[in-house]
Write an enzyme that holds these catalytic residues in place. Structure first.
Site, PDB file in Angstrom:
ATOM      1  N   HIS A  11     -25.265   9.076  20.901  1.00  0.00           N
ATOM      2  CA  HIS A  11     -26.419   9.177  19.997  1.00  0.00           C
ATOM      3  C   HIS A  11     -26.350   8.114  18.912  1.00  0.00           C
ATOM      4  CE1 HIS A  11     -27.635  12.893  21.971  1.00  0.00           C
ATOM      5  NE2 HIS A  11     -26.327  13.065  22.110  1.00  0.00           N
ATOM      6  N   LYS A  61      -2.137 -10.980   2.826  1.00  0.00           N
ATOM      7  CA  LYS A  61      -1.187 -10.303   1.921  1.00  0.00           C
ATOM      8  C   LYS A  61      -0.773 -11.258   0.800  1.00  0.00           C
ATOM      9  CE  LYS A  61       1.102  -7.387   5.421  1.00  0.00           C
ATOM     10  NZ  LYS A  61       2.348  -7.111   6.113  1.00  0.00           N
ATOM     11  N   GLU A 112       0.843  -1.210   0.000  1.00  0.00           N
ATOM     12  CA  GLU A 112       0.000   0.000   0.000  1.00  0.00           C
ATOM     13  C   GLU A 112       0.874   1.254   0.000  1.00  0.00           C
ATOM     14  OE1 GLU A 112      -0.334  -2.607   2.047  1.00  0.00           O
ATOM     15  OE2 GLU A 112      -2.424  -2.897   2.667  1.00  0.00           O
TER      16      GLU A 112
HETATM   17  O1  LIG Z   1       5.851   0.164   8.442  1.00  0.00           O
HETATM   18  P1  LIG Z   1       5.549  -0.947   7.480  1.00  0.00           P
HETATM   19  O2  LIG Z   1       6.677  -1.902   7.349  1.00  0.00           O
HETATM   20  O3  LIG Z   1       5.124  -0.385   6.153  1.00  0.00           O
HETATM   21  O4  LIG Z   1       4.344  -1.783   8.069  1.00  0.00           O
HETATM   22  C1  LIG Z   1       3.092  -1.197   8.266  1.00  0.00           C
HETATM   23  C2  LIG Z   1       2.214  -2.056   9.131  1.00  0.00           C
HETATM   24  O5  LIG Z   1       2.012  -3.328   8.539  1.00  0.00           O
HETATM   25  C3  LIG Z   1       2.001  -4.332   9.544  1.00  0.00           C
HETATM   26  O6  LIG Z   1       3.184  -5.037   9.433  1.00  0.00           O
HETATM   27  C4  LIG Z   1       0.838  -5.249   9.396  1.00  0.00           C
HETATM   28  O7  LIG Z   1       0.650  -5.636   8.080  1.00  0.00           O
HETATM   29  C5  LIG Z   1       1.935  -3.560  10.843  1.00  0.00           C
HETATM   30  O8  LIG Z   1       2.399  -4.283  11.918  1.00  0.00           O
HETATM   31  C6  LIG Z   1       2.735  -2.352  10.506  1.00  0.00           C
HETATM   32  O9  LIG Z   1       2.520  -1.316  11.420  1.00  0.00           O
END
Ligand SMILES: O=P(O)(O)OC[C@H]1O[C@](O)(CO)[C@@H](O)[C@@H]1O
Length: 531
Positions: free
Chosen positions: A370, A499, A201
């Site tokens: 609410h 993932k 992401e």
């Molecule tokens: O900082 P990174 O390596 O992008 O990971 C983001 C997040 O993804 C995780 O590994 C979970 O998918 C979390 O523990 C972590 O905070």
């Protein structure tokens, strides 16, 4: 120990919490103070015998030893072979904290100083973006690389005197699109926050942000910053070493706001207020290490958690900050608590014989009143509630708002505990002139069973120092609960399978591979979405 606690619970299952206040000293005996904070757990069914048994349980589980091992830099994150030392990130300058005989503090302090220098040049305008002074900072990260700084920047809005801060986490293009839409690439700095620098992401959003910037400025990389343990990957992305802030693998993602991942917060409120935030957490660390269990806020909060979840069997707990600026705290605590203690095997790999940590949810008061408080008061599940309230706000001219906020917070815990019996509801109907069968039906709808437990964390004001203390309080609470349950609170294997499957689905969704081998539901959804 567990059997004793279950027996104690059976013995008090029908007891009304309210009757415990026949003892006029109950509030003082079942609350604890530290610095400018007070934790009230008197509105629970915990009494002297139960508290003593819970403390004995924690000690038998090895809490003192486990705590010493964590602060001492031992590799307590067994499945990843790592130490757990986020406490070092907020330790006072000059502390000596060792892993395998090596003091980690010189590096921590050097990075802290580099962050402060960078934040200062950016806030003062000495650091120039290609269009001049920096107006906006976009933190791109997810999970612990997003929730901590996003929550803290919102919480400390009254102290925000640096550039505007924005947070992009979701891979949904809508998030980055809508965030960048209002920004000028010539005066924006992008912070790519990722411990691994590999999270799909974050890397997808970072590439999109780079394209956006490249369309307007000659050298987009010059306006990028990286916060990561994988400094080599940050370099590959094209970010110069002077704008890469590294941290060690002994900082877990959800425990990382105290170091480089907190850079956007430091830019927002300035290095001095950021130091106050760290000092608050360090003070809570010292309190957690040194205070006896009966006075130790993280231990007591953890013991109420164990009592409600593992002994009473309540599946969830609600976090209810009566503070609009803590709107993101429930989401932050969801990751902290559920990613840490949502596990089904113990440290040695054996199945847990008790429930894991609870479902954590919540929203700020008074809004929740609410919406979902109906269920808290009259639903068939009991949800222990964790209220939070400041004695004063930051808006002196709006003190009457704050008085209403406090009244509502206290009224809710009182109502949850006392409830309203059928006789009172009947009297209400009689006063309205409703009689007979209809009165009885109406009265039954107006009954509040009460006897619903809650804790209240009260503090003077939500300052940077106080916020640091509150977060550290919850971190240590999670640790204590994990020790009592015998689990590793510092790994997160449960996020992996999704993932892997998402990666495998990529070519199926693009049509490069067919959905053969997928279950019927997934294959059907692929077909529908592709069409
Ligand atoms: O900082 P990174 O390596 O992008 O990971 C983001 C997040 O993804 C995780 O590994 C979970 O998918 C979390 O523990 C972590 O905070």
């Amino acid at each position: 120990m567990w059997d004793e606690l279950h027996a104690l619970q059976s013995g008090v299952a029908d007891r009304r919490i309210q009757t415990l206040f026949d003892d006029p000293a109950r509030f003082y005996a079942f609350s604890a103070r530290f610095d400018g904070m007070l934790l009230d757990y008197s509105k629970t069914n915990i009494d002297d015998a139960i508290r003593a048994a819970l403390i004995a349980l924690a000690e038998a589980a090895g809490l003192p030893e486990a705590r010493a091992a964590m602060f001492g830099g031992e590799r307590i994150n067994r499945t990843e072979g790592r130490a757990v030392l986020h406490t070092a990130l907020r330790a006072p300058a000059g502390s000596v904290i060792e892993i395998g005989g090596e003091n980690v503090m010189p590096e921590v302090e050097e990075t802290r100083a580099r962050m402060a220098r960078f934040a200062t040049t950016l806030r003062s305008g000495a650091f120039k973006a290609q269009g001049g002074r920096v107006t906006d900072v976009v933190n791109i990260g997810i999970g612990g690389s997003d929730l901590g700084p996003a929550m803290a920047v919102a919480a400390l809005a009254p102290y925000h005197d640096g550039p505007r801060c924005h947070f992009v986490s979701n891979v949904d293009g809508a998030h980055i699109h809508d965030t960048l839409a209002g920004l000028n690439p010539e005066t924006t700095v992008v912070i790519v926050a990722s411990k691994t620098f590999a999270t799909v992401e974050t890397m997808t959003n970072a590439a999109t942000a780079r394209d956006w910037m490249a369309a307007s400025v000659a050298d987009p990389g010059a306006q990028f910053v990286a916060l990561s343990s994988a400094e080599d990957r940050a370099a590959e992305f094209g970010i110069a070493p002077e704008r890469v802030f590294g941290f060690a693998d002994w900082v877990g993602g959800r425990y990382s706001v105290w170091g480089p991942i907190g850079l956007s917060l430091m830019i927002a409120i300035g290095p001095d207020e950021f130091s106050a935030f760290l000092d608050g957490a360090a003070a809570m660390d010292a309190h957690f290490r040194d205070a006896p269990p009966e006075e130790n806020l993280p231990v007591l909060l953890a013991l109420t958690g164990i009592w409600h979840r593992q002994i009473c069997g309540y599946p969830s707990r609600a976090v209810l900050p009566y503070d609009q600026r803590l709107a993101l705290l429930p989401a932050y605590l969801q990751q902290l608590e559920m990613e840490s203690n949502g596990k089904r095997v113990a440290m040695d790999g054996a199945d847990l014989t008790r429930p894991s940590g609870p479902i954590v949810w919540g929203a700020p008061g008074t809004n929740g009143q609410h919406a979902f408080y109906q269920l808290l008061h009259q639903g068939t599940d009991i949800v222990p509630c964790e209220f939070m309230i400041a004695a004063e706000g930051h808006e002196p001219s709006l003190a009457h708002h704050h008085a209403l906020l406090v009244a509502n917070c206290l009224a809710q815990s009182e109502a949850l505990m006392k409830g309203r019996p059928l006789e009172s509801a009947r009297a209400i109907m009689a006063a309205k002139g409703v009689h007979g069968d209809e009165a009885e039906i109406q009265a039954r709808h107006r009954v509040f069973p009460g006897n619903r437990p809650s804790t209240t964390l009260a503090y003077d004001r939500l300052t940077p120092r106080r916020l640091g203390q509150i977060i550290a309080l919850y971190e240590h609470r999670v640790f204590v609960e994990g020790v009592i349950l015998g689990i590793n609170s510092f790994d997160q294997w449960g996020v992996e399978l999704g993932k892997e499957l998402a990666t495998a689905l990529g070519p199926v969704l693009s049509g490069d591979e067919d959905a053969e081998g997928k279950d019927g539901s997934t294959a059907g959804l692929v077909t529908f979405l592709r069409r």
